[in-house]
Design a protein around this motif. Structure first.
Motif, PDB file in Angstrom:
ATOM      1  N   TYR A   1      -7.977   1.016  -5.290  1.00  0.00           N
ATOM      2  CA  TYR A   1      -7.329  -0.011  -6.081  1.00  0.00           C
ATOM      3  C   TYR A   1      -8.288  -0.862  -6.900  1.00  0.00           C
TER       4      TYR A   1
ATOM      5  N   THR B 162      -0.069  -2.694   4.658  1.00  0.00           N
ATOM      6  CA  THR B 162      -0.103  -1.276   5.007  1.00  0.00           C
ATOM      7  C   THR B 162       1.170  -0.792   5.683  1.00  0.00           C
TER       8      THR B 162
ATOM      9  N   GLN C  61      -4.099  -6.007   1.813  1.00  0.00           N
ATOM     10  CA  GLN C  61      -3.226  -4.868   1.571  1.00  0.00           C
ATOM     11  C   GLN C  61      -2.141  -4.841   2.651  1.00  0.00           C
TER      12      GLN C  61
ATOM     13  N   CYS D  64       0.828  -1.201   0.000  1.00  0.00           N
ATOM     14  CA  CYS D  64       0.000   0.000   0.000  1.00  0.00           C
ATOM     15  C   CYS D  64       0.860   1.248   0.000  1.00  0.00           C
TER      16      CYS D  64
ATOM     17  N   LEU E 262      -8.723   2.595   0.676  1.00  0.00           N
ATOM     18  CA  LEU E 262      -7.661   2.032  -0.132  1.00  0.00           C
ATOM     19  C   LEU E 262      -8.208   1.019  -1.117  1.00  0.00           C
TER      20      LEU E 262
END
Length: 1301
Positions: free
Chosen positions: A971, A1012, A1010, A879, A967
């Motif tokens: 995406y 992060t 993800q 991410c 997020l």
């Protein structure tokens, strides 16, 4: 007294002896011919007797030597019919007297022979008063089998006793070789009888001659004193004129001229107008015999039907355009003849009144008068081979060419004074016209012909028609086509006029058809449209009359053809109402016999060309359509051969091909395929006020075989309509598209583009037809999408597939290809994928086994194959920092970064320039963000003092930080791809052609997991390190995360967790390879004068990032479902401190404690107060020397609760330095350091042994550019230890357990 007697005779006589009809075929030269009746008797056997007729006609002249030894030319005129009353005019003009009779007949039996003889005798009796000689020619049956050769017919068949004529017998198929000689003997016999009569007439004494009379004059001289001076002169003059006629027939042209002149003077003195006209006509005839002998040749050729096209006739007859081209056209004669040219001025009268006036004014003189008001110069070539002249020269008393015309005028005026001489007057006008034609005097011809119309001649309707036909023919000869057409049409109307007992529609049709040229019409409608001349009203009226005649004849096909011709040629000249009426008439006519575009041949051999309704319907536009995009043939691309080192050459080897292409302006740019349905779009308009039904509408082609599909349409009035015409080319080659064919109003028409006037159509379209190609059908195992592709070449898409995947999930799509061709195999198949993502990413998402697919080829007809398209939802799982201004690291002070802070700061500065080594992704972190922005949510990966931690990421949706849902939406993406299939087979593949179609694949990628946050920690062993990740579940379901081989963790929806993952370090060989590659690239850049050189840090960081991505695969599974995937760490960014832990240390540690080698995870024992020897040996395993190394030793106690105590001054003492500086350590060199350690208290201690480096100072900014470059190269060639600060630790730390003594 005379008038009283004449009146009495007139009332007493019921029948006047007048000629029944004029001889329209007679010309001036016939005055010198012997008249012979050639008649067929018995049953009509035209084919059998035609040969005999032609053989007899061929003997039309003979050479006779008279008693004085001079040779004469005797001419014969054969006729088939002769009215008896014409013989009564034999005294007035001897050439009208029938002198001979020849009958030809065919018999099979004696009875038939007797009948032939009877008919011959009846003819002999009928014309017996004037006949000199008679012959009969009989054809009997052929010889029977067994009959002796040479057996004569006379032996088997005999003529009756009352048959007194000489007969010639021949077999039916006899060659008649002696017939010419017998006919010559017959003509010679006629001559000698005629010669004797001439001599008798010439010997008569002037005082004893009898008065010769015309038939109607007999009653006029009853009771008159014939001994008066005038009557005696009349008698002498008429006998002299009669003698002149006999002399002319006997071949004595010069004597005839002299006698005619003398007779003319004598008769003019007594006012005998009728006979004066005869002498004037005789002078014209005798002069014409000498001046225009070619007229006999023309007559001879016209009699022979097989030679009618011979070129020996006068050129003026067959080239009427010359009449208007020149007033003085030279006559053309055979080259062997000597020319005697007579040039003079002749008068040309424009009306009958002027003719009468001129002749009246000069009637008292013997010389012709000349009217200067209208004159033309004429040059006549007269042949010198005049056999009638003894000295080879023209006589002096011959009439000049222009005098002949004047004498004919005077003769006609003299004839016009007598009602009974109307026939003579008509014939004289016709003879004068033919002479004027030879003289190239068209105006005089027109005057004489016009005069004929004013002659009051009592005749039947057939004779009137005949007169009009003759006038038509003469007008045509002088090029007066319109006048000729007028009289020809007049003759046609006379044939079918009201009150006619037997209207002859056949002749009427023939004459009207022949008058087309006079109205500037042609039988070919295309020629009429091209010329576009004439008088439309007259033309329309003529064609309508022709249609009526064809209908009366019962020729429905002709009527339909002419009505079609009328609509095609006169459409623009008709009003809207007339157009509608004519269209309805055509529809009614075609109901009886439909029209077709083929020539019609009449019984007389006339060919009626086809007529087409080119503008019905009206074609507004025609366009050739290409095949559907997925069916269009394409060239199979072949790699071009190397043409040499030259980038440009003025020589164009294909320039000739380009020039040829420019010439083919009508050639279509695209290709059609054999056996494939092709299309042509036509825009039509109905110009009629009612619906127009068109059936059997097809494309009209030439060249290769083309199977056109018929179509039926209905066009509304005045509404443009688009019509698609289809067809299939059966062969390969060039197809010539010429137009289309229609069937409307009952007429089949071929509407060719080149005949469509007023439109910018080319004459044709040339289309190249290539060999047949297979066709395929494509299906997928995935559901179709509502919309097709938006990529380029979307028109080749034949089907679609849609798929939704989570990032990291894999799936597959089975694509089935069916060969739909019935005969062609599928031998060539090439598959390419095109999408809206980069090529590298596309290769990760889509893949298939091409080798396995090629192994399935060829595909037989109607068979199928399939292949699997593997789809992987590739995504960036690492991410980026949310927010445009966020930094990769936290906003903590620089001191919090620990020993690696300076290197981390340097890394951030380098990466902020957007170097190519960093992946370019949507929302990538911006490393130049300000560190004084605490409000921005950020996190960092670092080593801070002795505590390794990851920044916390808030997952609350309402917090200041951006949560995983944001997020995930960031995406989530849609990928559009096309699986393009190029295929071919059969002859098309040999020709180098293929087809291309595509499958549209719509892929929706949903966020799954993800990463992060991340950090790198040392592991328990030196060969590994721990990669600590913060992983978020971005789905709406619970997720099972497998981050090592045997470790799983459950993550709730929208939650995150932290997992450590042991990873093997990057080997020293890989680091050396990366360094070598970096040095080679920098050298290349320097040689290419590039200012920006690569940093080894970037190459090493990329190497470590790739190393982690290859070895760490995080598997996930949505619990309760079978949805699973793999998350990749591709694109992870490492700080310099992380890179040092990721790679294997360049230093090799060899440590002994109390002379015992230290092993990983081994526990060393020692007693309190005992001096323990610690020996450290360093070995440089890198490729470059290490400089400015600092070796340090620290002891500490780990309380195992996160607390570490380094303040051990009262518990541990080191004898010797615990920090030493090593200036340089060469490659493979060793450095050993030994010290003693004393523990004062028991307990568990750990020793942290590390070796660090410090970077060299940068070059000054004032250094020149050249010095900078040299310094940069030296820097890059030096050890990487001089560029960055590094810390290498001995892992794991040494553990020492100290016990009491």
């Amino acid at each position: 007294m005379r008038s009283a007697v004449g009146l009495m005779l007139s009332h007493g006589s019921n029948v006047e002896s007048v000629m029944s009809r004029p001889d329209y075929e007679q010309n001036a030269l016939h005055h010198s011919c012997l008249l012979v009746l050639l008649r067929g008797v018995g049953p009509s056997r035209a084919r059998v007797l035609q040969r005999a007729f032609e053989k007899v006609r061929r003997v039309n002249q003979i050479k006779v030597t008279d008693s004085s030894g001079h040779q004469r030319t005797i001419w014969v005129r054969f006729i088939h019919d002769h009215p008896v009353e014409h013989n009564d005019w034999g005294d007035f003009q001897t050439h009208r007297r029938l002198l001979g009779l020849i009958t030809i007949g065919k018999f099979e039996t004696q009875t038939e022979l007797n009948e032939l003889c009877r008919q011959h005798e009846s003819l002999k009796v009928r014309y017996g008063s004037t006949l000199y000689e008679f012959r009969a020619i009989f054809f009997g049956p052929d010889e029977k089998e067994g009959e002796e050769e040479g057996h004569r017919l006379q032996d088997d068949y005999t003529t009756p006793s009352n048959f007194k004529s000489q007969a010639f017998f021949y077999r039916e198929h006899d060659a008649c070789s002696d017939l010419d000689g017998r006919i010559s003997d017959f003509v010679q016999a006629l001559f000698w009888v005629l010669e004797s009569r001439r001599l008798e007439r010439s010997r008569e004494k002037a005082d004893k001659v009898q008065l010769l009379l015309a038939p109607f004059e007999k009653r006029d001289f009853v009771g008159l004193d014939m001994e008066s001076r005038n009557n005696r002169k009349r008698c002498v003059g008429r006998v002299m004129k009669n003698l002149a006629d006999l002399s002319l027939q006997a071949g004595l042209v010069e004597d005839a001229l002299t006698l005619y002149h003398n007779a003319n003077e004598t008769l003019r003195s007594v006012g005998d107008s009728l006979w004066v006209g005869g002498t004037e006509e005789g002078l014209c005839a005798a002069s014409s015999v000498l001046l225009y002998p070619q007229m006999r040749e023309i007559e001879t050729l016209h009699r022979n039907a097989s030679l009618q096209e011979a070129g020996t006739s006068s050129p003026l007859r067959n080239t009427p355009e010359k009449w208007r081209a020149s007033d003085a056209t030279k006559k053309i004669n055979p080259p062997e003849m000597n020319d005697v040219r007579l040039t003079s001025t002749s008068s040309s009268c424009s009306s009958v009144s002027s003719l009468v006036t001129n002749t009246t004014n000069s009637s008292n003189s013997g010389t012709p008068t000349t009217n200067s008001s209208s004159s033309s110069t004429s040059t006549i070539s007269a042949p010198a081979a005049l056999h009638a002249t003894r000295n080879g020269e023209l006589p002096l008393n011959i009439l000049k060419p222009e005098e002949i015309t004047n004498f004919y005028r005077k003769a006609i005026i003299n004839y016009s004074k007598y009602r009974h001489a109307a026939t003579i007057e008509t014939e004289a006008a016709l003879k004068a016209s033919r002479i004027c034609i030879e003289q190239n005097r068209p105006l005089d011809v027109a005057v004489f012909l016009q005069n004929i119309l004013y002659i009051n001649l009592s005749m039947s309707e057939p004779e009137r028609v005949k007169r009009f036909e003759v006038i038509t023919d003469l007008y045509q000869q002088i090029g007066y086509q319109r006048k000729a057409a007028f009289f020809q049409r007049l003759a046609a109307l006379k044939h079918v006029q009201q009150g006619s007992q037997a209207p002859d529609w056949n002749q009427s049709y023939r004459l009207m058809l022949g008058s087309f040229s006079g109205y500037l019409l042609s039988l070919d409608p295309l020629e009429v449209l091209e010329n576009s001349s004439g008088w439309p009203a007259l033309q329309i009226d003529l064609v309508q009359s022709l249609i009526s005649a064809a209908r009366r004849l019962g020729h429905s096909a002709l009527a339909t053809r002419h009505m079609t011709f009328l609509l095609q040629t006169q459409w623009n000249n008709m009003s809207t109402t007339e157009q509608s009426e004519m269209a309805v008439q055509l529809q009614n006519l075609s109901a009886q016999c439909e029209g077709s575009p083929v020539p019609l041949v009449l019984e007389n051999g006339t060919v009626i060309p086809p007529a087409n309704l080119t503008d019905l319907p009206y074609c507004m536009d025609l366009s050739v359509k290409d095949l559907a995009a997925h069916l269009r043939p394409q060239r199979i691309k072949v790699a071009k051969a190397d043409s040499g080192p030259f980038l440009f050459t003025p020589i164009h080897f294909n320039s000739m091909d380009r020039r040829d292409k420019k010439k083919d302006k009508n050639k279509i740019a695209f290709l059609w395929v054999q056996n494939d349905l092709s299309e042509v779009c036509v825009r039509l308009r109905n110009p009629l006020p009612f619906e127009l039904t068109i059936t059997d509408m097809r494309l009209l082609t030439n060249g290769v075989v083309f199977e056109s599909i018929p179509q039926t349409i209905v066009l509304q009035p005045h509404v443009p309509t688009y019509v698609s015409l289809h067809g299939t080319p059966i062969e390969t080659g060039q197809l010539d598209l010429q137009g289309f064919s229609t069937h409307t109003l009952g007429v089949k028409s071929n509407c060719r583009l080149k005949h469509m006037r007023g439109r910018n159509f080319p004459p044709n379209y040339l289309i190249e037809v290539i060999p047949a190609l297979p066709r395929i059908g494509v299906k997928t195992s995935l559901p179709q999408t509502a919309t097709f592709s938006n990529l380029n070449s979307s028109d080749i898409v034949v089907t679609s597939a849609s798929l939704t995947l989570y990032n990291g999930e894999s799936s597959s799509c089975t694509i089935t290809i069916t060969n739909e061709s019935s005969t062609l195999p599928l031998e060539y198949l090439e598959i390419n994928i095109n999408s809206n993502v980069e090529q590298d990413v596309q290769k990760k998402i889509f893949s298939f086994d091409n080798e396995a697919l090629q192994a399935k080829l060829p595909v037989p007809p109607q068979a199928s194959i399939d292949f699997v398209l593997h789809i992987y939802a590739d995504a960036d799982f690492v991410c980026p920092v949310p927010g445009a201004g966020a930094s990769l690291h936290s906003s903590c002070p620089a001191g919090d970064y620990g020993p690696g802070s300076s290197s981390l700061t340097h890394y951030s500065t380098m990466s902020a320039s957007g170097h190519a080594s960093l992946p370019s992704r949507v929302g990538s972190p911006q490393h130049r963000s300000s560190r004084q922005e605490p409000q921005n949510s950020s996190f960092r990966s670092t080593i801070s003092g002795t505590q390794h931690s990851l920044a916390h990421l808030s997952l609350q949706p309402g917090g200041g930080a951006v949560g995983p849902s944001s997020l995930g939406s960031q995406y989530s993406q849609h990928i559009e791809a096309q699986v393009r299939l190029k295929y071919s087979g059969g002859e098309g593949l040999i020709g180098g052609y293929c087809r291309q179609c595509a499958v549209s694949v719509n892929l929706e990628l949903m966020p799954s997991v993800q990463v992060t946050g991340w950090d790198v920690l040392p592991a328990e062993v030196a060969s590994q390190f721990y990669l600590v990740l913060d992983i978020s579940n971005l789905t709406a379901q619970e997720m099972s995360l497998n981050y090592t081989d045997n470790k799983n963790i459950l993550i709730e929806a929208k939650e995150s967790c932290r997992v450590p993952i042991p990873v093997d370090r990057c080997s020293l060989e890989q680091v050396c390879a990366a360094r070598a590659q970096e040095a080679a690239e920098n050298l290349e850049r320097e040689l290419c004068f590039r200012t920006q050189l690569l940093s080894f840090n970037d190459a090493l960081s990329k190497l470590c990032s790739s190393h982690i991505a290859e070895r760490v695969k995080i598997s996930w599974l949505l619990t309760g479902t079978d949805i699973e995937g793999i998350a990749s760490l591709r694109g992870i960014v490492l700080a310099q401190s992380m890179v040092d832990l990721t790679t294997v240390s360049p230093l090799q540690w060899d440590i002994t404690f109390r002379e015992t080698p230290v092993q990983p995870h081994s526990e060393m024992m020692c007693t309190v107060g005992q001096c323990a020897l610690l020996s450290i040996q360093l070995t440089n395993k890198s490729l470059q020397p290490l400089k400015n190394l600092v070796l340090s030793i620290k002891f500490y106690q780990d309380y195992l609760n996160g607390m570490e105590n380094y303040n051990l001054e009262t518990r541990v003492a080191i004898s010797g330095p615990n920090r030493i500086v090593i200036p340089i350590l060469e490659r493979e060199d060793h450095m050993q350091h030994t010290c003693s350690v004393i523990f004062f208290t028991p307990g568990r201690f750990k020793a942290s042994i590390e070796c660090s480096t410090k970077p060299q100072p940068q070059l000054g900014a004032t250094t020149s550019a050249t010095t900078n470059k040299i310094g940069q190269l030296e820097t890059f060639s030096a050890s990487y230890d001089e560029q960055q600060a590094h810390v290498w630790k001995f892992i794991p730390p040494i553990e020492v357990t100290v016990v009491e003594q």
